[in-house]
Design a protein around this motif. Sequence first.
Motif, mmCIF file in Angstrom:
data_model
loop_
_atom_site.group_PDB
_atom_site.id
_atom_site.type_symbol
_atom_site.label_atom_id
_atom_site.label_comp_id
_atom_site.label_asym_id
_atom_site.label_seq_id
_atom_site.Cartn_x
_atom_site.Cartn_y
_atom_site.Cartn_z
ATOM 1 N N ILE A 363 0.901 -1.285 0.099
ATOM 2 C CA ILE A 363 0.091 -0.078 -0.082
ATOM 3 C C ILE A 363 0.670 1.286 0.113
ATOM 4 C CG2 ILE A 363 -0.106 0.052 2.530
ATOM 5 C CD1 ILE A 363 -3.011 1.020 2.203
ATOM 6 N N VAL A 364 0.313 2.392 -0.695
ATOM 7 C CA VAL A 364 1.096 3.514 -0.646
ATOM 8 C C VAL A 364 -0.068 4.691 -0.414
ATOM 9 C CG1 VAL A 364 2.038 5.395 -1.896
ATOM 10 C CG2 VAL A 364 2.912 3.037 -2.216
ATOM 11 N N VAL A 365 0.271 5.563 0.478
ATOM 12 C CA VAL A 365 -0.569 6.767 0.927
ATOM 13 C C VAL A 365 0.120 7.860 0.301
ATOM 14 C CG1 VAL A 365 -2.039 7.674 2.576
ATOM 15 C CG2 VAL A 365 -1.499 5.336 2.821
ATOM 16 N N SER A 366 -0.888 8.636 -0.372
ATOM 17 C CA SER A 366 -0.412 10.242 -0.830
ATOM 18 C C SER A 366 -1.192 11.237 -0.325
ATOM 19 C CB SER A 366 -0.273 9.953 -2.427
ATOM 20 O OG SER A 366 0.167 11.301 -2.698
ATOM 21 N N GLU A 367 -0.586 12.523 -0.251
ATOM 22 C CA GLU A 367 -1.369 13.427 0.351
ATOM 23 C C GLU A 367 -1.702 14.359 -1.019
ATOM 24 O OE1 GLU A 367 -0.546 16.345 3.956
ATOM 25 O OE2 GLU A 367 0.670 16.748 2.427
ATOM 26 N N PRO A 368 -3.163 14.377 -1.101
ATOM 27 C CA PRO A 368 -3.695 15.306 -2.079
ATOM 28 C C PRO A 368 -3.358 16.800 -2.077
ATOM 29 C CG PRO A 368 -5.333 14.001 -1.250
ATOM 30 C CD PRO A 368 -4.331 13.753 -0.530
ATOM 31 N N GLY A 369 -2.859 17.572 -3.107
ATOM 32 C CA GLY A 369 -2.437 18.782 -2.947
ATOM 33 C C GLY A 369 -1.107 19.178 -2.509
ATOM 34 N N THR A 370 -0.485 18.034 -2.466
ATOM 35 C CA THR A 370 1.043 18.026 -2.304
ATOM 36 C C THR A 370 2.036 17.101 -3.053
ATOM 37 O OG1 THR A 370 1.341 16.896 -0.097
ATOM 38 C CG2 THR A 370 0.804 19.164 0.100
ATOM 39 N N ALA A 537 1.138 -0.919 -13.608
ATOM 40 C CA ALA A 537 1.307 0.649 -12.967
ATOM 41 C C ALA A 537 1.677 0.111 -11.451
ATOM 42 C CB ALA A 537 0.143 1.020 -12.799
ATOM 43 N N THR A 538 2.215 1.056 -11.016
ATOM 44 C CA THR A 538 2.872 0.825 -9.469
ATOM 45 C C THR A 538 1.817 1.479 -8.488
ATOM 46 O OG1 THR A 538 3.957 2.829 -9.179
ATOM 47 C CG2 THR A 538 5.094 1.101 -10.345
ATOM 48 N N PRO A 539 1.523 1.161 -7.060
ATOM 49 C CA PRO A 539 0.796 1.695 -6.184
ATOM 50 C C PRO A 539 1.060 3.164 -6.010
ATOM 51 C CG PRO A 539 1.659 -0.470 -5.595
ATOM 52 C CD PRO A 539 2.517 -0.188 -6.740
ATOM 53 N N LEU A 540 2.479 3.318 -6.178
ATOM 54 C CA LEU A 540 2.929 4.727 -6.046
ATOM 55 C C LEU A 540 2.110 5.651 -7.138
ATOM 56 C CD1 LEU A 540 4.800 6.700 -4.625
ATOM 57 C CD2 LEU A 540 6.689 6.313 -6.481
ATOM 58 N N GLU A 541 2.225 5.156 -8.321
ATOM 59 C CA GLU A 541 1.495 6.016 -9.385
ATOM 60 C C GLU A 541 0.192 6.334 -8.988
ATOM 61 O OE1 GLU A 541 4.627 4.821 -13.349
ATOM 62 O OE2 GLU A 541 2.942 3.628 -12.491
ATOM 63 N N MET A 542 -0.431 4.998 -8.841
ATOM 64 C CA MET A 542 -2.013 5.083 -8.807
ATOM 65 C C MET A 542 -2.500 5.967 -7.496
ATOM 66 S SD MET A 542 -3.046 3.488 -11.501
ATOM 67 C CE MET A 542 -4.730 3.260 -11.086
ATOM 68 N N ALA A 543 -1.920 5.913 -6.499
ATOM 69 C CA ALA A 543 -2.169 6.778 -5.301
ATOM 70 C C ALA A 543 -1.990 7.956 -5.608
ATOM 71 C CB ALA A 543 -1.256 6.435 -4.053
ATOM 72 N N GLU A 656 -8.288 13.867 2.326
ATOM 73 C CA GLU A 656 -7.130 14.170 3.200
ATOM 74 C C GLU A 656 -6.085 13.451 2.575
ATOM 75 O OE1 GLU A 656 -10.517 14.647 6.168
ATOM 76 O OE2 GLU A 656 -10.210 13.462 4.679
ATOM 77 N N LEU A 657 -6.449 12.108 2.164
ATOM 78 C CA LEU A 657 -5.373 11.099 1.822
ATOM 79 C C LEU A 657 -5.981 10.249 0.492
ATOM 80 C CD1 LEU A 657 -4.625 9.556 5.342
ATOM 81 C CD2 LEU A 657 -2.975 11.276 4.106
ATOM 82 N N ALA A 658 -5.054 9.908 -0.050
ATOM 83 C CA ALA A 658 -5.198 8.792 -1.237
ATOM 84 C C ALA A 658 -4.429 7.467 -1.133
ATOM 85 C CB ALA A 658 -5.122 9.483 -2.577
#
Length: 711
Positions: A363-370, A537-543, A656-658
């Motif tokens: 799992i990868v979690v990314s912050e929308p807007g940053t 695709a990778t989890p990093l890309e999709m998140a 907040e999170l993807a």
Amino acid sequence: MSNRSLASAGRLVPLLRAGLIAGIVVAAVAYPVAAATGLGAKFTAHALEHKTKILATALPAETSYLYAPDGRTVLTMFYEEYRQYTKLSDMSPNIQQAIVAAEDNRFYQHRGVDPKGVARAFVANARSSGVSQGASTLTMQYVRMALRDSATTPKEVQEATQQTSVRKVREMRMALDLEKELSKEQILERYLNSAYFGHRAYGIYAASEIFFSKTPKDLTPVEAATLAGLVKSPSEYDPASSDQKDATARRNYVLDNMTRLGYLSPDATAAAKGQPIRLKLSYPSNDCASVPEKWNSWGFVCDYVKNWWSAQPAFGENRLERLDKLRRGGYRIVLSLDPKVQEAAEKNVGTKENTGSPFANGIVVSEPGTGRVKAMAVNRTYSLDLSENGPSSNPEAGPKIKANYPNTVAPLLGGGTLPGYQAGSTFKMFPMLAALDAGMPLSTEFNAPYRYKSDVFDGWAPSNASGAMTGRQTMWSAFGKSVNTYWVWLEEQIGADKGVHLAEQLGLRWRTDVDKDQASPAKAKKWGAFTLGVSDATPLEMANAYAAIAADGRYCEAIPVQGIYNRDGTPAMYRTASGIEREVAKPRCRQVVNADAARAATDAARCPTGDTPARGSCGGWSTADSVRGTVGRPVAGKTGTTDSTRSAWFVGYTPELAAASFISDPDNPFNAVGDGQSQIPIKAVSQTLRDALKGQPTRQFTPPSDAMVGG
């Protein structure tokens, strides 16, 4: 003349020759041109003065540190030469005095070159018919070390270290010039930060830590003398060897010199010489494999940092140059991870599929807007030791091939060279976004059959996963139920290449030959299967791609750091194409689709999760209807499975999170996960979002406009 007189005269000849040569050398360094034809030198005074000015400002290579998000906890270091630059004021007077006593008794009397030392060395060497004594001052030694450290080619390294008269004269001249540029204290500080002490310890900070587990400020006279004695020959006088005889003799020599120079009293020296050398050895961490065991999963994040760094033009022209900068530049790098989110990700991945399984669940979690990466976790142990790994699940690999479980350093989550995993229906987001951005509303209807033959895509005839999907669908219901034939039809309306291009704008990269070929301008228009997620695709890309939708269509490049600082504490900078200087660690964002289109896509993406869209109807059921109840707040997302469920995905997001999670066998893509495992990514994402956002205020998605809803 008698034979005795002749013999005496013969013994004087080498001494006279040595004295003459010494006089010539000392005189030569004072001339504007420091080259005599007899020495074969080819450098000019102007060139040496220029080089000296560079050395006056140059600093030696220094270790870079990777910090946890608190900016204080060191996770690991990157270095070729373990070194941390230390100011003279932060060093014990003992080590300052000991290095002078060991290497240059007249350091404070000469101006860079010691004529008496030169003459003495030439006489001693003439007597021994070899090199029995050197004449290098601390300043000359520093010049040699600085020239070596600043060398960028093998030829420059050779010129800085080769044993020739030319090199010696060059060092003398540059030492004289350097003492006009720097004070004695500045030269001593740079020398102590450049010298090699053995055991990969470059500079006094590293030496103090490695041999005595303390800082240079706390060194005792005995410890200082031991370290100062190492510079002449780190291996010969190594106190960590089983026999400390030579190390002790060298230490005592330094202590005696400290007494002669008035740094220590005779009684203090006698007491010090009576003490054994007591070491407290420590071994500094280096690179990602050295991340402490309690933060083992952060090793994968560390590895991503290295891969990300090697792609940043701010640090060099190519990958090798950038990694060299990482290992020598003395940077302070602070991760963007959120410890709470990381803990949630680790827990909810680790309990779904154990580390001994051939199936990787990450799992990868990314912050929308940053675009900042807040968590990366996978059911693997980050380790270079593959000896106990399981057998390969690929029958073509052979019995000797070990699979990457439970241990691996492979970039399974993205950011490296691995292509990723087929992402299935999560790709339906891209043609939907392209259609919405082109002005097609969410209410766009199509009577989707079970099987649909596409004339646009040369007669290709995909089918739905279930007959229950047959009938009239809108974007809301077709996305919630994952109706294949609807999205193939929609691709026909907008052009498959539009979805491909949008995916590229949202950060996806094609790594396999097949994907590159299909995504090419010549073929993308015919790539109807793109919407079904046949590409890797990778989890990093999709998140990160879905995070852009959560951020109202504003895409931000994935970034694993919140700060990068130079050795002087200033932020690391880069220059944009338009000539503007920006911090390397600042978000780099751009609007990819209009905000209203992104909000409309989010409204449709609430249907797969069991959430209620703001404007339309999901049509009664969805592919991941447990998500809304688990997360406990507004949530959007999409499931994805491939043929025979060889891999399964879920990408979900809140304002907040993807988060993107997958399960697949990275060693054998034909080893099917199976339908029973397809719920694992859904649970990993929904439970991670729940735990990560616990206690935070609930935020709502912004509804789309009437124009995006349509009639």
